[in-house]
Design a protein around this motif. Structure first.
Motif, PDB file in Angstrom:
ATOM      1  N   GLU A   1       0.932  -1.223   0.034  1.00 17.35           N
ATOM      2  CA  GLU A   1      -0.087   0.111  -0.045  1.00 17.35           C
ATOM      3  C   GLU A   1       0.825   1.318   0.125  1.00 17.35           C
ATOM      4  O   GLU A   1       0.401   2.245  -0.638  1.00 17.35           O
ATOM      5  CB  GLU A   1      -1.004  -0.053   1.004  1.00 17.35           C
ATOM      6  CG  GLU A   1      -0.427   0.234   2.560  1.00 17.35           C
ATOM      7  CD  GLU A   1      -0.354  -1.739   2.916  1.00 17.35           C
ATOM      8  OE1 GLU A   1       0.239  -1.671   4.219  1.00 17.35           O
ATOM      9  OE2 GLU A   1      -0.502  -2.329   2.335  1.00 17.35           O
ATOM     10  N   THR A   2       1.926   1.260   0.440  1.00 18.86           N
ATOM     11  CA  THR A   2       2.942   2.550   0.724  1.00 18.86           C
ATOM     12  C   THR A   2       3.335   2.572  -0.840  1.00 18.86           C
ATOM     13  O   THR A   2       3.403   3.591  -1.304  1.00 18.86           O
ATOM     14  CB  THR A   2       4.110   2.191   1.618  1.00 18.86           C
ATOM     15  OG1 THR A   2       3.662   1.974   3.013  1.00 18.86           O
ATOM     16  CG2 THR A   2       5.074   3.394   1.656  1.00 18.86           C
TER      17      THR A   2
ATOM     18  N   GLN B   1       1.034   4.219  -2.837  1.00 14.52           N
ATOM     19  CA  GLN B   1       0.898   5.604  -2.545  1.00 14.52           C
ATOM     20  C   GLN B   1       1.977   6.610  -3.114  1.00 14.52           C
ATOM     21  O   GLN B   1       1.612   7.261  -3.726  1.00 14.52           O
ATOM     22  CB  GLN B   1       0.708   5.619  -1.069  1.00 14.52           C
ATOM     23  CG  GLN B   1      -0.493   5.428  -0.218  1.00 14.52           C
ATOM     24  CD  GLN B   1      -0.315   5.586   1.176  1.00 14.52           C
ATOM     25  OE1 GLN B   1       0.634   5.505   1.801  1.00 14.52           O
ATOM     26  NE2 GLN B   1      -1.565   5.701   1.827  1.00 14.52           N
TER      27      GLN B   1
ATOM     28  N   ASN C   1       1.353   7.415  -6.667  1.00 13.60           N
ATOM     29  CA  ASN C   1       0.289   8.281  -6.906  1.00 13.60           C
ATOM     30  C   ASN C   1       0.719   9.902  -6.903  1.00 13.60           C
ATOM     31  O   ASN C   1       1.178  10.037  -5.660  1.00 13.60           O
ATOM     32  CB  ASN C   1      -0.922   8.076  -6.079  1.00 13.60           C
ATOM     33  CG  ASN C   1      -2.051   8.847  -6.243  1.00 13.60           C
ATOM     34  OD1 ASN C   1      -1.934   9.875  -7.107  1.00 13.60           O
ATOM     35  ND2 ASN C   1      -3.294   8.559  -5.606  1.00 13.60           N
TER      36      ASN C   1
ATOM     37  N   TYR D   1      -0.720  11.843  -4.060  1.00  6.92           N
ATOM     38  CA  TYR D   1      -0.206  11.586  -2.882  1.00  6.92           C
ATOM     39  C   TYR D   1       1.148  12.371  -2.479  1.00  6.92           C
ATOM     40  O   TYR D   1       1.162  12.875  -1.343  1.00  6.92           O
ATOM     41  CB  TYR D   1      -0.067  10.051  -2.727  1.00  6.92           C
ATOM     42  CG  TYR D   1       0.829   9.687  -1.133  1.00  6.92           C
ATOM     43  CD1 TYR D   1      -0.117   9.559  -0.359  1.00  6.92           C
ATOM     44  CD2 TYR D   1       1.989   9.458  -1.289  1.00  6.92           C
ATOM     45  CE1 TYR D   1       0.520   9.190   0.949  1.00  6.92           C
ATOM     46  CE2 TYR D   1       2.640   9.066   0.140  1.00  6.92           C
ATOM     47  CZ  TYR D   1       1.696   9.060   1.362  1.00  6.92           C
ATOM     48  OH  TYR D   1       2.271   8.669   2.282  1.00  6.92           O
ATOM     49  N   GLY D   2       1.861  12.537  -3.401  1.00  8.18           N
ATOM     50  CA  GLY D   2       3.029  13.391  -3.253  1.00  8.18           C
ATOM     51  C   GLY D   2       2.797  14.834  -2.974  1.00  8.18           C
ATOM     52  O   GLY D   2       3.475  15.483  -2.251  1.00  8.18           O
TER      53      GLY D   2
ATOM     54  N   THR E   1       0.605  16.144  -1.470  1.00  6.81           N
ATOM     55  CA  THR E   1       0.228  16.443  -0.184  1.00  6.81           C
ATOM     56  C   THR E   1       1.349  17.214   0.863  1.00  6.81           C
ATOM     57  O   THR E   1       1.110  18.160   1.323  1.00  6.81           O
ATOM     58  CB  THR E   1      -0.393  15.379   0.591  1.00  6.81           C
ATOM     59  OG1 THR E   1       0.620  14.134   0.964  1.00  6.81           O
ATOM     60  CG2 THR E   1      -1.655  14.699   0.233  1.00  6.81           C
TER      61      THR E   1
ATOM     62  N   THR F   1      -4.660   7.235   4.828  1.00  3.38           N
ATOM     63  CA  THR F   1      -4.973   6.949   3.519  1.00  3.38           C
ATOM     64  C   THR F   1      -5.390   8.215   2.419  1.00  3.38           C
ATOM     65  O   THR F   1      -5.094   9.266   3.090  1.00  3.38           O
ATOM     66  CB  THR F   1      -6.611   6.483   3.766  1.00  3.38           C
ATOM     67  OG1 THR F   1      -7.488   7.311   4.194  1.00  3.38           O
ATOM     68  CG2 THR F   1      -6.442   5.144   4.354  1.00  3.38           C
ATOM     69  N   PHE F   2      -5.402   8.132   1.469  1.00  7.64           N
ATOM     70  CA  PHE F   2      -5.555   9.152   0.463  1.00  7.64           C
ATOM     71  C   PHE F   2      -6.560  10.030   0.897  1.00  7.64           C
ATOM     72  O   PHE F   2      -6.029  11.399   1.089  1.00  7.64           O
ATOM     73  CB  PHE F   2      -5.815   8.622  -0.977  1.00  7.64           C
ATOM     74  CG  PHE F   2      -5.537   9.806  -2.040  1.00  7.64           C
ATOM     75  CD1 PHE F   2      -4.343  10.094  -2.469  1.00  7.64           C
ATOM     76  CD2 PHE F   2      -6.617  10.308  -2.496  1.00  7.64           C
ATOM     77  CE1 PHE F   2      -4.464  11.092  -3.309  1.00  7.64           C
ATOM     78  CE2 PHE F   2      -6.782  11.029  -3.518  1.00  7.64           C
ATOM     79  CZ  PHE F   2      -5.567  11.670  -3.774  1.00  7.64           C
TER      80      PHE F   2
ATOM     81  N   LEU G   1      -5.459  11.974   4.366  1.00  4.93           N
ATOM     82  CA  LEU G   1      -4.301  12.802   4.099  1.00  4.93           C
ATOM     83  C   LEU G   1      -4.934  14.205   3.672  1.00  4.93           C
ATOM     84  O   LEU G   1      -4.419  15.402   4.088  1.00  4.93           O
ATOM     85  CB  LEU G   1      -3.216  12.255   3.241  1.00  4.93           C
ATOM     86  CG  LEU G   1      -2.362  11.304   3.652  1.00  4.93           C
ATOM     87  CD1 LEU G   1      -1.485  10.780   2.781  1.00  4.93           C
ATOM     88  CD2 LEU G   1      -1.589  11.731   4.837  1.00  4.93           C
ATOM     89  N   TRP G   2      -5.776  14.025   2.636  1.00  3.87           N
ATOM     90  CA  TRP G   2      -6.227  15.429   1.931  1.00  3.87           C
ATOM     91  C   TRP G   2      -7.110  16.134   2.825  1.00  3.87           C
ATOM     92  O   TRP G   2      -7.114  17.279   2.942  1.00  3.87           O
ATOM     93  CB  TRP G   2      -6.830  15.103   0.639  1.00  3.87           C
ATOM     94  CG  TRP G   2      -5.757  15.117  -0.575  1.00  3.87           C
ATOM     95  CD1 TRP G   2      -5.410  13.977  -1.195  1.00  3.87           C
ATOM     96  CD2 TRP G   2      -4.893  16.310  -0.823  1.00  3.87           C
ATOM     97  NE1 TRP G   2      -4.135  14.412  -1.858  1.00  3.87           N
ATOM     98  CE2 TRP G   2      -3.983  15.664  -1.843  1.00  3.87           C
ATOM     99  CE3 TRP G   2      -4.872  17.673  -0.616  1.00  3.87           C
ATOM    100  CZ2 TRP G   2      -3.128  16.646  -2.615  1.00  3.87           C
ATOM    101  CZ3 TRP G   2      -3.930  18.387  -1.283  1.00  3.87           C
ATOM    102  CH2 TRP G   2      -3.132  17.881  -2.215  1.00  3.87           C
TER     103      TRP G   2
ATOM    104  N   GLU H   1      -5.030  17.788   5.262  1.00  3.49           N
ATOM    105  CA  GLU H   1      -4.176  18.762   4.484  1.00  3.49           C
ATOM    106  C   GLU H   1      -5.257  20.219   4.389  1.00  3.49           C
ATOM    107  O   GLU H   1      -4.869  21.207   4.240  1.00  3.49           O
ATOM    108  CB  GLU H   1      -3.717  18.377   3.172  1.00  3.49           C
ATOM    109  CG  GLU H   1      -2.498  17.460   3.407  1.00  3.49           C
ATOM    110  CD  GLU H   1      -1.346  18.121   4.044  1.00  3.49           C
ATOM    111  OE1 GLU H   1      -0.882  19.236   3.962  1.00  3.49           O
ATOM    112  OE2 GLU H   1      -0.934  17.061   4.978  1.00  3.49           O
TER     113      GLU H   1
END
Length: 171
Positions: free
Chosen positions: A53-54, A57, A60, A63-64, A66, A121-122, A125-126, A129
């Motif tokens: 899963e890492t 991520q 993606n 993801y970066g 963020t 998780t995606f 995180l957002w 953020e």
């Protein structure tokens, strides 16, 4: 310390540069730490194994994004917070220090909550953020609000804040 040293008497330009520098140094330190971890994982995958899963991520780009988003708005946060502290020292009003303290504690509380809740998780995180962006926008608006209220004591000179030396007269 600021109250009894020249740090607390900074001109607007110097205080703004100090705040931006504070945020930028933190961003560079965190970036260096992240880079070192990534290089270690790439150089020795057996030593630093990454779960699937890492790896997903990391592939993606959103993801970066963020981390970049967080660091940009964190610089605004640090700048406003430092300006409030210096402003409080210049005006001899402790309320500005306490406002800076509450402002930074607010975002730190959200960051701690995200860590404790495991919002890695995606969408998680957002979501966290989004709060950093909100706090950063408040910081940007706060910087703009504080600028016209900054106590004037002359223009910045190469030697620091204060009155510029008069130019010699021709004659």
């Amino acid at each position: 310390v600021m109250r009894y040293t020249e740090l607390g008497q900074m001109s607007w330009k110097h205080a703004l540069a100090f705040g931006i520098g504070f945020g930028a140094v933190e961003s560079l330190a965190l970036g260096a730490q992240s880079l070192a971890t990534t290089v270690a994982a790439l150089a020795a995958p057996a030593v630093v194994p990454l779960p699937p899963e890492t790896i997903a991520q990391l592939n993606n780009p959103l993801y970066g994004l963020t981390a970049i988003t967080e660091r940009f708005f964190a610089v605004l946060l640090h700048t406003f917070s430092n300006l409030l502290i210096i402003y409080g020292a210049r005006t001899r009003q402790a309320r500005w220090f306490w406002l800076a303290f509450a402002y930074k504690t607010g975002i730190d509380t959200i960051a701690a909550f995200a860590q404790v809740q495991g919002l890695v998780t995606f969408p998680g995180l957002w979501a966290s953020e989004a709060f950093v962006v909100l706090w950063g926008v408040v910081g940007w608006l706060g910087i703009r609000w504080l600028r016209p209220r900054w106590p004037a004591d002359g223009e910045d000179t190469p030697d620091g804040p204060g009155e510029a030396a008069p130019l010699p007269s021709a004659g």
